[in-house]
Design a protein around this motif. Structure first.
Motif, PDB file in Angstrom:
ATOM      1  N   LYS A 184       0.556  -8.865   0.787  1.00  0.00           N
ATOM      2  CA  LYS A 184       0.098  -8.192  -0.431  1.00  0.00           C
ATOM      3  C   LYS A 184      -1.028  -8.975  -1.107  1.00  0.00           C
ATOM      4  CE  LYS A 184       4.361  -5.657  -1.459  1.00  0.00           C
ATOM      5  NZ  LYS A 184       5.464  -5.442  -2.441  1.00  0.00           N
ATOM      6  N   SER A 185      -0.886 -10.299  -1.155  1.00  0.00           N
ATOM      7  CA  SER A 185      -1.935 -11.123  -1.767  1.00  0.00           C
ATOM      8  C   SER A 185      -3.221 -11.056  -0.953  1.00  0.00           C
ATOM      9  CB  SER A 185      -1.469 -12.578  -1.874  1.00  0.00           C
ATOM     10  OG  SER A 185      -0.389 -12.703  -2.771  1.00  0.00           O
ATOM     11  N   ALA A 186      -3.084 -11.105   0.372  1.00  0.00           N
ATOM     12  CA  ALA A 186      -4.265 -11.039   1.239  1.00  0.00           C
ATOM     13  C   ALA A 186      -4.989  -9.713   1.060  1.00  0.00           C
ATOM     14  CB  ALA A 186      -3.850 -11.228   2.698  1.00  0.00           C
ATOM     15  N   LEU A 187      -4.221  -8.630   0.962  1.00  0.00           N
ATOM     16  CA  LEU A 187      -4.829  -7.312   0.777  1.00  0.00           C
ATOM     17  C   LEU A 187      -5.504  -7.211  -0.594  1.00  0.00           C
ATOM     18  CD1 LEU A 187      -4.884  -4.864   2.713  1.00  0.00           C
ATOM     19  CD2 LEU A 187      -3.143  -3.814   1.274  1.00  0.00           C
ATOM     20  N   ALA A 188      -4.881  -7.815  -1.610  1.00  0.00           N
ATOM     21  CA  ALA A 188      -5.465  -7.794  -2.955  1.00  0.00           C
ATOM     22  C   ALA A 188      -6.800  -8.535  -2.982  1.00  0.00           C
ATOM     23  CB  ALA A 188      -4.498  -8.414  -3.957  1.00  0.00           C
ATOM     24  N   ILE A 189      -6.890  -9.624  -2.226  1.00  0.00           N
ATOM     25  CA  ILE A 189      -8.155 -10.361  -2.148  1.00  0.00           C
ATOM     26  C   ILE A 189      -9.230  -9.490  -1.517  1.00  0.00           C
ATOM     27  CG2 ILE A 189      -9.318 -12.293  -1.003  1.00  0.00           C
ATOM     28  CD1 ILE A 189      -6.717 -13.902  -1.390  1.00  0.00           C
TER      29      ILE A 189
END
Length: 198
Positions: free
Chosen positions: A81-86
């Protein structure tokens, strides 16, 4: 397991898209769903993530974003989720530039990324994330010595926004002739030129 799906985009929602591949609909979590349009034929690069009893497909507009996503997952404290948000907030090229320049402040602008995680991203991925097939460090050319600091900052900002280094380099002489006095003025003119409104 999967490299990409090619089919018709059947649905676009705020969180995911559905792509129909020969009559089978796959739900893909993507960074920017509204970059896709229902009814269009599209190739979407995919990554299957298996966690406990959950299997989730993540979709990407290009192979570079998929590669960057997987590289981000190798960083301690970064999940899917964090990677996608970046990736929802910066291109792979812009992220590569920020990492190569040790720009902790830039990285902490992303949701859920504090200074510690930003520093870890730089530590783990510096020199590894690529843009246009080149290591990030190689993709960022030094600014010519006859370029003033305001213009240099504007050129760096354009690269951070995701524009290819070669394209930005091609604007240098034009922007030097523009005779702006501030970084902001150079940046606005650069964006105007890149948008094709010159």
């Amino acid at each position: 397991m999967y490299e990409y799906f090619e089919g018709i985009i059947q649905a676009v929602t705020p969180a995911y898209i559905v792509i129909d591949v020969h009559g089978i609909g796959f739900r893909l979590l993507v960074a920017n769903p509204y970059h896709f349009e229902a009814g269009e034929q599209k190739r979407v690069y995919v990554q299957l993530i298996i966690r406990d009893n959950d299997q989730t497909l993540y979709g990407f507009e290009g192979a570079a974003d998929k590669r960057t996503f997987n590289q981000l997952l190798t960083v301690t404290g970064i999940g899917p989720k964090s990677a996608l948000a970046i990736l929802a907030n910066v291109s792979s090229g812009g992220l590569a530039t920020a990492i190569a320049q040790d720009d902790v402040k830039f990285l902490t602008k992303f949701p859920g990324i504090g200074k510690k995680t930003a520093a870890q991203i730089i530590l783990d991925l510096k020199g590894k994330i690529t843009t246009d097939g080149q290591p990030a460090a190689a993709a960022i050319a030094p600014v010519a010595s006859d370029v003033d600091s305001e213009l240099a900052d504007a050129l760096a900002a354009l690269v951070a926004l995701g524009y290819p280094q070669r394209t930005v380099d091609g604007l240098t002489d034009t922007l030097k002739a523009f005779s702006a006095k501030t970084t902001d003025a150079y940046l606005r003119e650069g964006l105007r030129l890149l948008s094709g409104k010159a």
